[in-house]
Structure formats: structure tokens, C-alpha cells
Write a protein that holds these residues in place. Structure first.
Motif, PDB file in Angstrom:
ATOM      1  N   ILE A 171      -1.515  -6.411  -9.708  1.00 34.17           N
ATOM      2  CA  ILE A 171      -2.032  -5.811 -11.179  1.00 34.17           C
ATOM      3  C   ILE A 171      -3.684  -6.195 -11.275  1.00 34.17           C
ATOM      4  O   ILE A 171      -4.721  -5.065 -11.375  1.00 34.17           O
ATOM      5  CB  ILE A 171      -1.501  -6.211 -12.323  1.00 34.17           C
ATOM      6  CG1 ILE A 171      -0.191  -5.832 -12.419  1.00 34.17           C
ATOM      7  CG2 ILE A 171      -2.132  -5.693 -13.718  1.00 34.17           C
ATOM      8  CD1 ILE A 171       0.853  -6.471 -13.588  1.00 34.17           C
ATOM      9  N   LEU A 172      -4.037  -7.381 -10.847  1.00 33.75           N
ATOM     10  CA  LEU A 172      -5.734  -7.429 -10.769  1.00 33.75           C
ATOM     11  C   LEU A 172      -6.185  -6.780  -9.865  1.00 33.75           C
ATOM     12  O   LEU A 172      -7.422  -6.308 -10.182  1.00 33.75           O
ATOM     13  CB  LEU A 172      -5.547  -9.076 -10.721  1.00 33.75           C
ATOM     14  CG  LEU A 172      -5.001  -9.961 -11.646  1.00 33.75           C
ATOM     15  CD1 LEU A 172      -5.288 -11.408 -11.393  1.00 33.75           C
ATOM     16  CD2 LEU A 172      -5.748  -9.864 -13.096  1.00 33.75           C
ATOM     17  N   MET A 173      -5.615  -6.727  -8.460  1.00 34.68           N
ATOM     18  CA  MET A 173      -6.220  -6.122  -7.610  1.00 34.68           C
ATOM     19  C   MET A 173      -6.457  -4.601  -7.787  1.00 34.68           C
ATOM     20  O   MET A 173      -7.225  -3.814  -7.219  1.00 34.68           O
ATOM     21  CB  MET A 173      -5.617  -6.391  -6.217  1.00 34.68           C
ATOM     22  CG  MET A 173      -5.765  -7.676  -6.084  1.00 34.68           C
ATOM     23  SD  MET A 173      -4.583  -8.151  -4.194  1.00 34.68           S
ATOM     24  CE  MET A 173      -6.110  -7.610  -3.226  1.00 34.68           C
ATOM     25  N   GLY A 210     -10.747   1.088  -3.198  1.00 34.47           N
ATOM     26  CA  GLY A 210      -9.479   1.715  -2.731  1.00 34.47           C
ATOM     27  C   GLY A 210      -8.708   0.788  -1.905  1.00 34.47           C
ATOM     28  O   GLY A 210      -7.609   0.542  -1.967  1.00 34.47           O
ATOM     29  N   ILE A 211      -9.719   0.015  -0.943  1.00 35.11           N
ATOM     30  CA  ILE A 211      -8.829  -1.054  -0.033  1.00 35.11           C
ATOM     31  C   ILE A 211      -8.334  -2.091  -1.071  1.00 35.11           C
ATOM     32  O   ILE A 211      -7.232  -2.804  -0.628  1.00 35.11           O
ATOM     33  CB  ILE A 211      -9.886  -1.417   0.902  1.00 35.11           C
ATOM     34  CG1 ILE A 211     -10.250  -0.419   2.038  1.00 35.11           C
ATOM     35  CG2 ILE A 211      -9.535  -2.954   1.675  1.00 35.11           C
ATOM     36  CD1 ILE A 211     -11.622  -0.812   2.876  1.00 35.11           C
ATOM     37  N   ALA A 243     -12.252  10.663  -4.557  1.00 33.64           N
ATOM     38  CA  ALA A 243     -11.028  10.157  -5.002  1.00 33.64           C
ATOM     39  C   ALA A 243      -9.773  10.400  -4.031  1.00 33.64           C
ATOM     40  O   ALA A 243      -8.912   9.450  -3.782  1.00 33.64           O
ATOM     41  CB  ALA A 243     -10.497  11.061  -6.207  1.00 33.64           C
ATOM     42  N   ALA A 244      -9.930  11.416  -3.202  1.00 37.49           N
ATOM     43  CA  ALA A 244      -8.832  11.614  -2.330  1.00 37.49           C
ATOM     44  C   ALA A 244      -8.645  10.316  -1.048  1.00 37.49           C
ATOM     45  O   ALA A 244      -7.633   9.987  -0.985  1.00 37.49           O
ATOM     46  CB  ALA A 244      -9.398  12.694  -1.328  1.00 37.49           C
ATOM     47  N   GLY A 270      -9.196  -2.456 -10.579  1.00 39.55           N
ATOM     48  CA  GLY A 270     -10.671  -1.637 -10.030  1.00 39.55           C
ATOM     49  C   GLY A 270     -10.601  -0.244  -9.892  1.00 39.55           C
ATOM     50  O   GLY A 270     -11.717   0.468 -10.169  1.00 39.55           O
ATOM     51  N   LEU A 271      -9.438   0.291  -9.980  1.00 39.96           N
ATOM     52  CA  LEU A 271      -9.388   1.808  -9.781  1.00 39.96           C
ATOM     53  C   LEU A 271     -10.060   2.634 -10.978  1.00 39.96           C
ATOM     54  O   LEU A 271     -10.354   3.720 -11.033  1.00 39.96           O
ATOM     55  CB  LEU A 271      -7.830   2.503  -9.717  1.00 39.96           C
ATOM     56  CG  LEU A 271      -7.150   1.988  -8.361  1.00 39.96           C
ATOM     57  CD1 LEU A 271      -5.815   2.181  -8.578  1.00 39.96           C
ATOM     58  CD2 LEU A 271      -7.881   2.763  -7.146  1.00 39.96           C
TER      59      LEU A 271
END
Length: 429
Positions: free
Chosen positions: A354-356, A134-135, A371-372, A359-360
Motif C-alpha cells: 500500500i505504501l509503495m 510506476g516501478i 500513464a500508459a 505514489g500513483l
């Protein structure tokens, strides 16, 4: 000498392969010599001095990584960290860039201490994977928002805070072209895709009279405006503790993730799943951050673009040293760097975003307790215009959601401590 230093035969490689791999890595990440000065100059820092600091910090980081750790991993001032430096710490919180440099320096010292005291594994393993993802994704969204602003595609609006700008303006059209060119060339496998897109857009700006041509090659500008300009007294203020921690936190996990990814690609992971000489690699990264702050740039970190060099056959530190030599040679292209406008680098920022965010895909969206907090981090970084606030609110949300959902036992003690510290900072500072 090279065989003795880098153990080329033992790693199944040779000088020619390593040099070509280093050149490949450099071409994929050379955009930073244009993007970093453009971004940091928004704080009032001298653009020419930042250009020199960027090249020197990258060179030193690559040399240390190659000669000390013998990893084919290149280093340079990190994307996301430079955005945090500029738009959160300086422009958002009102600190001077001298104070921000001192905070970067302290974060580097903390990183060195963690590397020497063997604490880094505990920290890395303690933070939930969802928050790490997420970070990273949140920083990507933050970079995308900055790219849209620098291109004039998103502008201020008193009623709605943000609004669509003039999409037919020259900067907006050029930024869009740069982004499309970047994606197309990356898809076609061009190693220097991002760099070429920046140069093409800059060339068009010169051709249409929007940019004044100042030459390509010259003696490097003076680094004096940023060298040793750290304000240590301002950085020791208690309110800067969270800033230092945010620099350290993002750099630590960015570096760890990159090293794992590149080492896995290069088949450097041992039978137990551990990385050889990891302490040396992390020490190289943290040392480069502190040295870079003294020179006048934001955190220096390991670049995931190093995978391109590994794919070309790079297996030892000679690859990283080659990248360092090329960054040294890049010092003589300061006129070109000075001509690159913000809209020419907007496409690169959006591409990195986009690259970062990719990972989602690793998030378990069926588990809302995982997820929240990720959504909180991703949305609040760009909306609060602060990476630090996004991290803080993400940790607090994660701890609170797990506790109230009856899953408190899943939370590591370190997460509770970090969440509590962030909550105390919000309430009392």
C-alpha cells in the motif's frame, strides 16, 4: 566524542533525542528480521543463516550511514528487492541462490562505481518521474500478490492460472487478521505496528497449535550456510546482465527517493535543493549491498521508515548507529524469528505494498503517454512474476508511445539507450 562525530549541537539535537529516534525507527522496520528470512528461505537458503545475515547487513549499513554520511537513515535488506531475488531470479528464472547472491554483489559494485564517478545524478534525473513512480507501485503490487499467495488466499488454478483459495483456512484467516491489525495500529500511531501484528499472529499460531514453540532467546545460529557462498562464475553469464541491472536500477532509485524524502523531512536540504554528503550516503548504501551479499542476503537499502525517527527528533548519524546496535541485539532472538510463519508476515507485505502504491497519485492520468507505461509496469510485474520484465516492458512502452505520439523529443537519450538494450535482450537472449 559523540559531539565530535555527529555534530549534535550544530544540528540542534542531543544524545537522548537521537537514541530515542533510533529506537523509534528500529521498531517501525524490525519486521524485516522476520520477513526477509521467511522470504529468502523459499529459495533453499538456510533460514537461520539468513536471519543472521539480515541483522548483520542492517547493522553494518546503519553504522556506515551514521558514521560516514552522518545521516539519520537506517538500512536493511530491502522489500521488493528480496522478492525479486526469490520469486523472479531463483524460482522464476531457475538460477541458484548462490548465483543470485553474486548478482547482488556485482550490482553493489556497480552502485559503488556510479557513486564514485558522479554518474548517479545523471541517471536519476534522466529517468522520467512517471516511470520511477510506476516501478515503485509495480513492486508494491508484486509484493501484494506474494502476500496473497503465502496466505493461501490466492492459489494456482490450471484453467485460470490463479483462483481464490480457502478463505476459512487458518493461514488465510490469520493473514487477514494481521493485515487489519497492522492498518488499525498504524492509523492509531503505534510505532511498532507492523512488528506487533506479526508477533500477535505468531502468538495465535502457537496458541492454536499450528506452530511449535521453540523459545524466544538463544545464541545466534551459524551464518556458515550462506556466508561467502556466491557463485561468481554463474553470475558472469551474459543472461545475468539484465538481472544485475535490475538489482542496481531498483536499488538506486529506491535509495535516492528515500534519502530525498528523509532529508527533506529533517530539513537537511540546502538552499539549492541539494543534499549534503549525498556521495557518502549513496556509498554507504552500495557498500552495505555488497557486504550483505557476502553475508548471505539480498540488496541492503535505505528505509523510508527512517522518517519515523526523524519525526521523533533524529537529525544525525547517531540515530542510524542506534538502529544498528538494536539490530545487533536482535541476533539473540533467532528462535522467535524461526517460529514466524509465512502467513504472519503476509499482512506486513500487503501494508508495504500500500505504501509503495501511494505514489500513483502523482501520475498525470490525463496524459496517456505518461500513464500508459505506468500501467504496463504495474500490471506486468505481478502478472509475469518478474520485476525485471516489468521494468523492461515499461521502458520499451514509454519510448515507443512517445515516439509514435510525436513526443520523441521529450525522451532523454538515456531512456532511448535503456529501452533499446531491453528490446535487444528480449529479442536475442
Amino acid at each position: 566524542m559523540l559531539e565530535k562525530l555527529f555534530k549534535l549541537s550544530e544540528n540542534g539535537t542531543n544524545v537522548r533525542t537521537e537514541v530515542l529516534a533510533g529506537a523509534t525507527t528500529f521498531l517501525t522496520m524490525a519486521y524485516i528480521i522476520f520477513v526477509n528470512p521467511s522470504m529468502l528461505s523459499a529459495t533453499g537458503m538456510d533460514k537461520g543463516a539468513v536471519f543472521v545475515a539480515t541483522c548483520l547487513a542492517a547493522m553494518i549499513g546503519c553504522f556506515v550511514m551514521g558514521l560516514v554520511a552522518n545521516y539519520p537513515v537506517a538500512q536493511a535488506p530491502g522489500m521488493g528487492l528480496n522478492a525479486f531475488f526469490t520469486y523472479s531470479v531463483v524460482l522464476g528464472m531457475g538460477h541458484t541462490w548462490q548465483v543470485a547472491l553474486a548478482a547482488v554483489f556485482f550490482s553493489g559494485l556497480c552502485f559503488i562505481a556510479l557513486s564514485l564517478l558522479k554518474v548517479r545524478e545523471w541517471l536519476i534525473n534522466a529517468i522520467p518521474m512517471s516511470l520511477r513512480i510506476g516501478i515503485t507501485a509495480g513492486i508494491g503490487l508484486f509484493l501484494a500478490f506474494i502476500a496473497l499467495q503465502s496466505a493461501g488466499i490466492v492459489v494456482d488454478n490450471p484453467a485460470t492460472l490463479v483462483h481464490v483459495g480457502d478463505l476459512t483456512s487458518f493461514p488465510a484467516v490469520m493473514a487477514s487478521l494481521g493485515f487489519v491489525l497492522t492498518i488499525a495500529m498504524v492509523h492509531r500511531g503505534l510505532k511498532a505496528a507492523v512488528l506487533l501484528a506479526i508477533l500477535i499472529v505468531t502468538g495465535l499460531g502457537i496458541l492454536f497449535g499450528d506452530i511449535q514453540y521453540n523459545g524466544i532467546v538463544s545464541v545466534p545460529p551459524s551464518i556458515a550456510p550462506t556466508f561467502m557462498q556466491l557463485d561468481f562464475s554463474g553470475a558472469l553469464d551474459v543472461g545475468l546482465v539484465s538481472i544485475v541491472f535490475a538489482f542496481l536500477f531498483v536499488d538506486l532509485f529506491d535509495t535516492a527517493g528515500t534519502l530525498v524524502g528523509v532529508a527533506t523531512k529533517a530539513d537537511m536540504v540546502d538552499k539549492d535543493g541539494k543534499l549534503p554528503r549525498l556521495s557518502r550516503a549513496l556509498l554507504a548504501d552500495s557498500t552495505a549491498t555488497s557486504v550483505g551479499a557476502v553475508l548471505g542476503t539480498s540488496n541492503t537499502t535505505s528505509y523510508v521508515e527512517s522518517v519515523a525517527g526523524v519525526a521523533a527528533g533524529g537529525r544525525t548519524g547517531l540515530t542510524a548507529v542506534t538502529v544498528g546496535v538494536l539490530f545487533l541485539l536482535a541476533l539473540f532472538f533467532s528462535p522467535l524469528a524461526g517460529m514466524v510463519p509465512a502467513y504472519a508476515t503476509a499482512g506486513a507485505l500487503f501494508y508495504v505494498a500500500i505504501l509503495m502504491m501511494s505514489g500513483l497519485v502523482g501520475i498525470d492520468w490525463r496524459d496517456l503517454t505518461e500513464a500508459a507505461p505506468v500501467v504496463v509496469v504495474c500490471l506486468l510485474m505481478p502478472l509475469t512474476y518478474s520485476i525485471a520484465e516489468g521494468i523492461a516492458l515499461g521502458f520499451i512502452t514509454y519510448a515507443a508511445v512517445k515516439l509514435l505520439s510525436g513526443k520523441g523529443r521529450e525522451v532523454n537519450i538515456s531512456v532511448w539507450v535503456i529501452a533499446a538494450l531491453f528490446a535487444a535482450k528480449i529479442i536475442f537472449l
